[in-house]
Design an enzyme around this catalytic site. Structure first.
Site, PDB file in Angstrom:
ATOM      1  N   CYS A 257       0.918  -1.288   0.278  1.00  0.00           N
ATOM      2  CA  CYS A 257       0.095  -0.584  -0.410  1.00  0.00           C
ATOM      3  C   CYS A 257       0.867   1.552   0.301  1.00  0.00           C
ATOM      4  O   CYS A 257       0.691   2.365  -1.240  1.00  0.00           O
ATOM      5  CB  CYS A 257      -0.474  -0.758   1.290  1.00  0.00           C
TER       6      CYS A 257
HETATM    7  N1  LIG Z   1      -2.509  -6.190   1.728  1.00  0.00           N
HETATM    8  C1  LIG Z   1      -2.843  -5.347   2.240  1.00  0.00           C
HETATM    9  O1  LIG Z   1      -2.293  -4.483   3.405  1.00  0.00           O
HETATM   10  C2  LIG Z   1      -4.281  -4.117   2.090  1.00  0.00           C
HETATM   11  C3  LIG Z   1      -4.539  -3.286   2.635  1.00  0.00           C
HETATM   12  C4  LIG Z   1      -5.938  -2.172   2.243  1.00  0.00           C
HETATM   13  C5  LIG Z   1      -6.067  -2.409   0.806  1.00  0.00           C
HETATM   14  N2  LIG Z   1      -5.137  -3.500  -0.134  1.00  0.00           N
HETATM   15  C6  LIG Z   1      -5.450  -3.246  -1.314  1.00  0.00           C
HETATM   16  O2  LIG Z   1      -6.067  -4.469  -1.776  1.00  0.00           O
HETATM   17  C7  LIG Z   1      -5.812  -5.332  -2.907  1.00  0.00           C
HETATM   18  C8  LIG Z   1      -5.308  -6.551  -2.861  1.00  0.00           C
HETATM   19  O3  LIG Z   1      -4.485  -6.225  -2.317  1.00  0.00           O
HETATM   20  P1  LIG Z   1      -3.522  -8.092  -1.339  1.00  0.00           P
HETATM   21  O4  LIG Z   1      -2.900  -7.451  -0.264  1.00  0.00           O
HETATM   22  O5  LIG Z   1      -5.440  -8.521  -0.905  1.00  0.00           O
HETATM   23  O6  LIG Z   1      -3.758  -8.544  -2.774  1.00  0.00           O
HETATM   24  P2  LIG Z   1      -2.754 -10.325  -2.637  1.00  0.00           P
HETATM   25  O7  LIG Z   1      -2.470 -10.108  -3.721  1.00  0.00           O
HETATM   26  O8  LIG Z   1      -2.690 -10.528  -0.936  1.00  0.00           O
HETATM   27  O9  LIG Z   1      -3.676 -10.779  -3.152  1.00  0.00           O
HETATM   28  C9  LIG Z   1      -4.801 -10.753  -4.355  1.00  0.00           C
HETATM   29  C10 LIG Z   1      -4.838 -11.850  -5.077  1.00  0.00           C
HETATM   30  O10 LIG Z   1      -6.235 -11.851  -6.027  1.00  0.00           O
HETATM   31  C11 LIG Z   1      -5.550 -12.456  -7.331  1.00  0.00           C
HETATM   32  N3  LIG Z   1      -5.714 -12.125  -8.476  1.00  0.00           N
HETATM   33  C12 LIG Z   1      -5.286 -11.233  -9.473  1.00  0.00           C
HETATM   34  N4  LIG Z   1      -5.707 -11.438 -10.849  1.00  0.00           N
HETATM   35  C13 LIG Z   1      -7.104 -11.785 -10.438  1.00  0.00           C
HETATM   36  C14 LIG Z   1      -7.980 -12.272 -10.970  1.00  0.00           C
HETATM   37  N5  LIG Z   1      -7.879 -11.679 -12.609  1.00  0.00           N
HETATM   38  N6  LIG Z   1      -8.709 -13.000 -10.996  1.00  0.00           N
HETATM   39  C15 LIG Z   1      -9.266 -13.282 -10.036  1.00  0.00           C
HETATM   40  N7  LIG Z   1      -7.745 -13.492  -8.798  1.00  0.00           N
HETATM   41  C16 LIG Z   1      -7.188 -12.453  -9.681  1.00  0.00           C
HETATM   42  C17 LIG Z   1      -4.027 -12.878  -6.488  1.00  0.00           C
HETATM   43  O11 LIG Z   1      -3.877 -13.636  -7.640  1.00  0.00           O
HETATM   44  C18 LIG Z   1      -3.718 -12.986  -5.868  1.00  0.00           C
HETATM   45  O12 LIG Z   1      -4.129 -14.414  -4.714  1.00  0.00           O
HETATM   46  C19 LIG Z   1      -5.091  -3.903  -3.790  1.00  0.00           C
HETATM   47  O13 LIG Z   1      -5.411  -2.800  -4.062  1.00  0.00           O
HETATM   48  C20 LIG Z   1      -4.014  -3.173  -2.172  1.00  0.00           C
HETATM   49  O14 LIG Z   1      -4.087  -2.030  -2.438  1.00  0.00           O
HETATM   50  C21 LIG Z   1      -4.191  -3.859  -0.031  1.00  0.00           C
END
Ligand SMILES: NC(=O)c1ccc[n+]([C@@H]2O[C@H](COP(=O)([O-])OP(=O)(O)OC[C@H]3O[C@@H](n4cnc5c(N)ncnc54)[C@H](O)[C@@H]3O)[C@@H](O)[C@H]2O)c1
Length: 411
Positions: A257
């Site tokens: 992030c």
């Molecule tokens: N990790 C955090 O602390 C956090 C906090 C707030 C917001 N976010 C936001 O949330 C979103 C997700 O982040 P995250 O940390 O969970 O990511 P992550 O990489 O842990 O998980 C994302 C998942 O999505 C899957 N994926 C990718 N493309 C795909 C598609 N087209 N269809 C289906 N699945 C797909 C990936 O294989 C992965 O398992 C981002 O925008 C991030 O900025 C993350």
């Protein structure tokens, strides 16, 4: 309700489990077959979701790589990654792919909520038009909203349930349905007037942290020159009961992030002839920290009559923050590369990261190192033992405060 969650990572998986725990049936879709297979075996790849929690909801939770499974749900939440391209511009590839695949299975009456962090305008201008390629109309045939995720991996004092959830709908009916969805798992759902307001609120939260961390990091560099203890200064300032919030200095920002999100806003601002200079400057200051840290390690070695070249430097904690094994954008990796480039023999210890494939290393307790560097201090780290057993310790997290030892150097 039957709920679909697209993207089963740090954000999607805890949310899917929370819906299950609230008695709903959940279908999770992830394009990574390894994620889906592990979940089918009852194994969790996210620290905040223990395998026990997954097993407890196994009857209501199903993971799949097939979007077709989503045709049968009432609502879909999308939490796919929103990274940057090599040129540090928003990479909406996963988001576009998810929306396109979803359009192929979208049903009348479904609610679709985007949770991925992104610039204001994404939901209305990019996400919804792709969904409308299904020939269903947003606000009429299906409902769309944006609700930013506030997950903080490793945090236990606030949970999904106790952290207020912001929601902005494309129309009043979209908002009403999205609020209803989140009320299943959150005690406090905060409605805002548009998806754009919801999108920007998330960026404000992250930019706020980035700017304040940069400020205290800049002061840390100044304190290093002036011979003042930055930790003492921050602690003293934090005794003011109003008008001040305490941010800690450190080796630089990591994770998915903080190093990424401000660029989303800066990029979007340029489209409106506006430069977000403050935000970009914060990013620059924070990016400089690993370089400063490598230099501080070199100075500490020099004071012990040792050059960097040929010295054994053991890094303690390589994930980007305590309590998780997440390596994304971790400043520790940058510091390790910089030290290697200068000829140091680098090893590491991290209870949450058994191996670092890209550096060809396995976690090992720091023994007989010329310098042991605390970059990330996990909760169970035996700091006293490190100071007792090491020839020289450099601490970038302030966890050795209170310990007096001649072999100790702090940020
Ligand atoms: N990790 C955090 O602390 C956090 C906090 C707030 C917001 N976010 C936001 O949330 C979103 C997700 O982040 P995250 O940390 O969970 O990511 P992550 O990489 O842990 O998980 C994302 C998942 O999505 C899957 N994926 C990718 N493309 C795909 C598609 N087209 N269809 C289906 N699945 C797909 C990936 O294989 C992965 O398992 C981002 O925008 C991030 O900025 C993350």
């Amino acid at each position: 309700m039957r709920i679909g969650v697209v993207g089963l990572g740090y954000v999607g998986l805890p949310l899917a489990v929370a819906f299950c725990e609230a008695g709903q049936e959940v279908v999770g879709v992830d394009t990574d077959p390894r994620v889906v297979e592990a979940l089918a075996r009852g194994e969790s790849h996210v620290e905040d979701v223990p395998a026990d929690a997954l097993r407890a909801v196994a009857e209501r939770f199903e993971a799949s790589t097939r979007y077709a499974e989503l045709a049968k749900v009432d609502a879909v939440v999308v939490a796919v990654p929103t990274p940057l391209t090599r040129n540090r511009e928003p990479d909406l590839g996963p988001l576009v792919a998810a929306a396109t695949a979803l359009a192929g299975v979208l049903q009348k009456g479904q609610l679709v909520v985007l949770e991925s962090t992104t610039y204001p305008g994404t939901t209305r201008e990019r996400f919804v038009p792709l969904l409308e390629e299904s020939l269903l109309a947003a606000g009429k045939d299906f409902f769309a909203a944006f609700s930013p995720e506030r997950t903080d991996p490793g945090r236990t004092d606030f949970t999904l349930r106790t952290t207020p959830k912001i929601v902005g709908g494309l129309s009043d009916e979209c908002l009403r349905r999205a609020v209803e969805l989140y009320e299943l798992v959150c005690d406090d759902v905060v409605a805002v007037s548009t998806p754009e307001a919801a999108e920007l609120s998330k960026l404000l939260e992250n930019v706020f942290r980035s700017v304040n961390i940069a400020l205290v990091n800049e002061l840390a560099i100044l304190c290093d020159r002036m011979g003042i203890d930055i930790w003492e200064v921050v602690e003293a300032a934090a005794t003011k009961p109003y008008g001040f919030m305490s941010f800690k200095p450190g080796p630089g920002m990591g994770g998915h992030c903080l190093p990424v999100d401000p660029f989303y806003l800066a990029w979007r601002a340029r489209e409106f002839d506006t430069q977000t200079e403050f935000i970009e400057l914060a990013g620059e200051v924070n990016q400089r920290m690993p370089y400063f840290c490598a230099e501080k390690i070199a100075r500490a070695l020099n004071d012990h009559a040792k050059p960097v070249r040929g010295s054994h430097v053991a890094i303690v904690g390589v994930s980007y923050k305590p309590g998780v094994g997440d390596l994304r954008e971790s400043p520790a990796l940058k510091i390790m590369r910089l030290l290697r480039e200068q000829g140091a023999e680098v090893t590491y210890y991290d209870a949450y990261v058994p191996q670092l494939t890209e550096l060809g290393l396995r976690s090992e307790w720091p023994e007989e190192a010329d310098c042991t560097v605390i970059v990330t201090a996990h909760p169970d780290l035996d700091v006293e033992r490190i100071v007792r057993e090491s020839a020289l310790v450099v601490d970038f997290r302030g966890v050795t405060r209170g310990i007096e030892a001649p072999n100790l150097v702090r940020l």
